[in-house]
Design an enzyme around this catalytic site. Structure first.
Site, mmCIF file in Angstrom:
data_model
loop_
_atom_site.group_PDB
_atom_site.id
_atom_site.type_symbol
_atom_site.label_atom_id
_atom_site.label_comp_id
_atom_site.label_asym_id
_atom_site.label_seq_id
_atom_site.Cartn_x
_atom_site.Cartn_y
_atom_site.Cartn_z
ATOM 1 N N LYS A 203 0.823 -1.221 0.000
ATOM 2 C CA LYS A 203 0.000 0.000 0.000
ATOM 3 C C LYS A 203 0.854 1.266 0.000
ATOM 4 O O LYS A 203 0.593 2.190 -0.759
ATOM 5 C CB LYS A 203 -0.929 0.034 1.243
ATOM 6 C CG LYS A 203 -1.858 -1.147 1.357
ATOM 7 C CD LYS A 203 -2.810 -1.021 2.546
ATOM 8 C CE LYS A 203 -2.139 -0.994 3.896
ATOM 9 N NZ LYS A 203 -1.504 -2.253 4.321
ATOM 10 N N ARG B 80 -8.557 0.914 10.120
ATOM 11 C CA ARG B 80 -8.136 -0.462 10.382
ATOM 12 C C ARG B 80 -9.152 -1.206 11.237
ATOM 13 O O ARG B 80 -8.941 -2.375 11.534
ATOM 14 C CB ARG B 80 -6.815 -0.420 11.140
ATOM 15 C CG ARG B 80 -5.605 -0.903 10.336
ATOM 16 C CD ARG B 80 -4.418 -0.720 11.246
ATOM 17 N NE ARG B 80 -3.234 -1.395 10.896
ATOM 18 C CZ ARG B 80 -2.214 -0.865 10.234
ATOM 19 N NH1 ARG B 80 -2.318 0.342 9.730
ATOM 20 N NH2 ARG B 80 -1.111 -1.542 10.054
ATOM 21 N N ARG C 140 12.471 -7.372 4.224
ATOM 22 C CA ARG C 140 12.577 -5.917 4.069
ATOM 23 C C ARG C 140 13.674 -5.373 4.988
ATOM 24 O O ARG C 140 13.777 -5.753 6.147
ATOM 25 C CB ARG C 140 11.229 -5.302 4.426
ATOM 26 C CG ARG C 140 11.150 -3.814 4.252
ATOM 27 C CD ARG C 140 9.728 -3.389 4.032
ATOM 28 N NE ARG C 140 8.906 -3.463 5.235
ATOM 29 C CZ ARG C 140 7.595 -3.206 5.238
ATOM 30 N NH1 ARG C 140 6.983 -2.888 4.115
ATOM 31 N NH2 ARG C 140 6.906 -3.281 6.343
ATOM 32 N N ARG D 89 0.854 -9.409 13.330
ATOM 33 C CA ARG D 89 0.187 -8.289 12.651
ATOM 34 C C ARG D 89 -0.847 -8.811 11.661
ATOM 35 O O ARG D 89 -1.896 -8.231 11.471
ATOM 36 C CB ARG D 89 1.219 -7.408 11.926
ATOM 37 C CG ARG D 89 2.001 -6.513 12.877
ATOM 38 C CD ARG D 89 3.239 -5.954 12.216
ATOM 39 N NE ARG D 89 2.970 -4.977 11.186
ATOM 40 C CZ ARG D 89 3.831 -4.659 10.220
ATOM 41 N NH1 ARG D 89 5.005 -5.236 10.163
ATOM 42 N NH2 ARG D 89 3.513 -3.756 9.331
HETATM 43 P P1 AMP Z 1 1.776 0.222 9.239
HETATM 44 O O1 AMP Z 1 3.044 0.864 8.826
HETATM 45 O O2 AMP Z 1 0.557 0.766 8.532
HETATM 46 O O3 AMP Z 1 1.830 -1.292 9.185
HETATM 47 O O4 AMP Z 1 1.533 0.616 10.791
HETATM 48 C C1 AMP Z 1 2.494 0.286 11.765
HETATM 49 C C2 AMP Z 1 1.817 0.185 13.130
HETATM 50 O O5 AMP Z 1 1.223 1.441 13.488
HETATM 51 C C3 AMP Z 1 0.692 -0.839 13.238
HETATM 52 O O6 AMP Z 1 1.160 -2.163 13.470
HETATM 53 C C4 AMP Z 1 -0.091 -0.281 14.423
HETATM 54 O O7 AMP Z 1 0.556 -0.567 15.646
HETATM 55 C C5 AMP Z 1 -0.002 1.230 14.196
HETATM 56 N N1 AMP Z 1 -1.113 1.735 13.355
HETATM 57 C C6 AMP Z 1 -1.015 2.321 12.126
HETATM 58 N N2 AMP Z 1 -2.214 2.676 11.647
HETATM 59 C C7 AMP Z 1 -3.118 2.303 12.598
HETATM 60 C C8 AMP Z 1 -4.547 2.385 12.688
HETATM 61 N N3 AMP Z 1 -5.286 2.904 11.695
HETATM 62 N N4 AMP Z 1 -5.139 1.893 13.813
HETATM 63 C C9 AMP Z 1 -4.406 1.368 14.819
HETATM 64 N N5 AMP Z 1 -3.066 1.242 14.791
HETATM 65 C C10 AMP Z 1 -2.410 1.717 13.692
#
Ligand code: AMP
Length: 222
Positions: free
Chosen positions: A14, A89, A128, A172
């Site tokens: 994404k 999310r 990564r 995750r």
């Molecule tokens: P990402 O880079 O999008 O995978 O986000 C990294 C981490 O940030 C996730 O594993 C969550 O801990 C937190 N996070 C990011 N976006 C959200 C969201 N919309 N709701 C809750 N936690 C989030």
């Protein structure tokens, strides 16, 4: 106005697609994950509150995330549109976003779901690596650095994000299936969902998104 939500498991690409599309479409890329990581790196109060949650691969509470997004969407650069990456999310976040958009007089263009199977995700994310100095992203399998584990530009050793380790990636993915997968159904019911195969490579995915958006803009013009 092109208001997009990008949905899909962590590692679906994404962020990579959004970075390319923000240049082409001239709208900001808003990644809640990036916002939280920057807050942690600069040691702000928000960063202190979310650091451990991020390291464990769990979700930041809805009220904190919603406030961060509300503030970001209120900035003038979002008037012409935005790409939300990693938000919403949970179904409650999706409902909160609906309210924000209504207040702003906006209507979501599409929520795009990038479909990628779990094993492909685990392979992608655990390979990564990131340059801690310039932030350049490598993949040991598909785009490795020229010299073993050194950034091509900065020549410093590459690091693995704490939440990119296999155990956390699996966690995750589980969190995604439990909390975020239902968001896909939420948008489907509203007739706002489009699905794109996230395994076909960057150029094809970007083309598909542009085709979607372009069709939509033509329909508005007609
Ligand atoms: P990402 O880079 O999008 O995978 O986000 C990294 C981490 O940030 C996730 O594993 C969550 O801990 C937190 N996070 C990011 N976006 C959200 C969201 N919309 N709701 C809750 N936690 C989030």
């Amino acid at each position: 106005m092109i208001d997009l939500v990008f949905l899909g498991p962590p590692g679906a690409g994404k962020g990579t697609y959004a970075k390319k599309l923000k240049e082409i479409l001239g709208i900001p890329h808003i990644s809640t994950g990036d916002i939280f990581r920057e807050a942690v790196a600069s040691g702000t109060e928000l960063g202190e509150r979310v650091k451990n949650i991020l390291d464990r691969g769990e979700l930041v509470p809805d009220d904190i995330v919603n406030e961060v997004v509300r503030e970001r969407l209120s900035r003038p650069d979002c008037e012409r549109g935005f790409i939300l990456d990693g938000y919403p999310r949970t179904v409650d976040q999706a409902k909160a976003l609906d309210e924000m958009l209504e207040e702003m007089g906006k209507d979501l263009t599409w929520s795009i779901f990038f479909d990628v199977p779990e094993e492909v995700i685990v392979q992608r994310i655990t390979n990564r690596r990131i340059c801690p100095k310039c932030g350049r992203i490598y993949n040991l399998l598909t785009s490795p650095p020229k010299e073993d584990n050194l950034c091509d530009v900065c020549k410093v050793p590459l690091i693995q994000r704490e939440d990119d380790k296999e155990e956390v990636v699996r966690k995750r993915y589980k969190v995604y299936m439990e909390n975020t997968f239902p968001v896909i159904g939420y948008y489907e019911e509203k007739g706002k969902l489009r699905k794109i195969d996230g395994t076909v490579g960057l150029d094809k995915v970007v083309k598909e998104v542009l085709r979607l958006v372009d069709k939509d803009q033509n329909a508005t013009r007609d």
